[in-house]
Design a protein around this motif. Sequence first.
Motif, PDB file in Angstrom:
ATOM      1  N   GLN A 134       0.832  -1.198   0.000  1.00 43.87           N
ATOM      2  CA  GLN A 134       0.000   0.000   0.000  1.00 43.87           C
ATOM      3  C   GLN A 134       0.872   1.255   0.000  1.00 43.87           C
ATOM      4  O   GLN A 134       0.613   2.217  -0.727  1.00 43.87           O
ATOM      5  N   MET A 135       1.940   1.245   0.793  1.00 46.40           N
ATOM      6  CA  MET A 135       2.836   2.403   0.874  1.00 46.40           C
ATOM      7  C   MET A 135       3.594   2.610  -0.435  1.00 46.40           C
ATOM      8  O   MET A 135       3.762   3.744  -0.892  1.00 46.40           O
ATOM      9  N   GLN A 147       2.597   1.734  -3.400  1.00 44.22           N
ATOM     10  CA  GLN A 147       1.631   2.251  -4.369  1.00 44.22           C
ATOM     11  C   GLN A 147       1.391   3.749  -4.140  1.00 44.22           C
ATOM     12  O   GLN A 147       1.389   4.542  -5.089  1.00 44.22           O
ATOM     13  N   ALA A 148       1.206   4.142  -2.881  1.00 43.99           N
ATOM     14  CA  ALA A 148       0.997   5.557  -2.567  1.00 43.99           C
ATOM     15  C   ALA A 148       2.200   6.389  -2.995  1.00 43.99           C
ATOM     16  O   ALA A 148       2.056   7.537  -3.434  1.00 43.99           O
ATOM     17  N   GLN A 151      -7.441  -2.160   3.902  1.00 41.58           N
ATOM     18  CA  GLN A 151      -6.921  -1.448   2.724  1.00 41.58           C
ATOM     19  C   GLN A 151      -6.636  -2.402   1.559  1.00 41.58           C
ATOM     20  O   GLN A 151      -6.203  -1.969   0.496  1.00 41.58           O
ATOM     21  N   ASP A 204       7.169   9.230  -3.593  1.00 39.10           N
ATOM     22  CA  ASP A 204       6.490  10.334  -2.923  1.00 39.10           C
ATOM     23  C   ASP A 204       6.410   9.992  -1.423  1.00 39.10           C
ATOM     24  O   ASP A 204       5.484   9.302  -0.987  1.00 39.10           O
ATOM     25  N   ALA A 251       3.257  10.947   0.611  1.00 37.99           N
ATOM     26  CA  ALA A 251       2.128  10.061   0.290  1.00 37.99           C
ATOM     27  C   ALA A 251       2.305   8.704   0.959  1.00 37.99           C
ATOM     28  O   ALA A 251       1.333   8.107   1.441  1.00 37.99           O
ATOM     29  N   MET A 252       3.530   8.208   1.006  1.00 40.42           N
ATOM     30  CA  MET A 252       3.791   6.936   1.690  1.00 40.42           C
ATOM     31  C   MET A 252       3.456   7.057   3.171  1.00 40.42           C
ATOM     32  O   MET A 252       2.823   6.171   3.756  1.00 40.42           O
ATOM     33  N   ALA A 264      -0.128   6.803   4.000  1.00 35.00           N
ATOM     34  CA  ALA A 264      -0.738   5.471   3.876  1.00 35.00           C
ATOM     35  C   ALA A 264      -0.669   4.674   5.170  1.00 35.00           C
ATOM     36  O   ALA A 264      -1.306   3.630   5.294  1.00 35.00           O
TER      37      ALA A 264
END
Length: 193
Positions: A25-26, A28-29, A48, A176, A179-180, A183
């Motif tokens: 998830q991180m 991807q973010a 998630q 980013d 953004a990570m 998440a």
Amino acid sequence: MTEASGKTVVVVSGLPRSGTSLMMQMLQAGGMPLLCDGRRASDEDNPQGYFEYEKVKTLKKDASWLAEAVGKAVKIITTHLYDLPAGYDYKVIFMERDLREILLSQKKMLRRRGETDEGPSDEVMSGHFMNHVKRLKEWLFEQPHMEVMFCSYRELVEDPSPLCNQIAAFIGQPLDIPAMLGAVDEKLYRNRM
């Protein structure tokens, strides 16, 4: 590790319930493309999502799909790491978590699914997991086409900023970081010892 071939695959691995889905998830973010199929829907245990790719299960017999994973991150359970073929360079992010937390999380997940958690004792399972990881680490360090970064789940949730920078440096591409960090939801660290 050998000189990069231009065929690099980022692999996220670890024992079940060790934080592999959070890492995916991180990534991807952060802007890293993922190879996953969404077949396993999110649920109470992973709200998630699981970020899995069904074809990983066929790796031993058919690794042709790995061509799709070049330049992406794919989640591969620890037992399938042995099946990764030469011809690619692998950057393995290996999630580590307190075994007591893993076992507790697994038991709760099984109960929520209505499955029995009867089986080997926690002591037996801990011994099995420890031996499996010890042998796997020894093997990973011997592979010329693999680089490994070990990542503590607890550190990732409690103080993710330094690790996010290390992850970006490890995979060799800008991510980013804000953004990570966004998440990470510390409320989802529910089985804490």
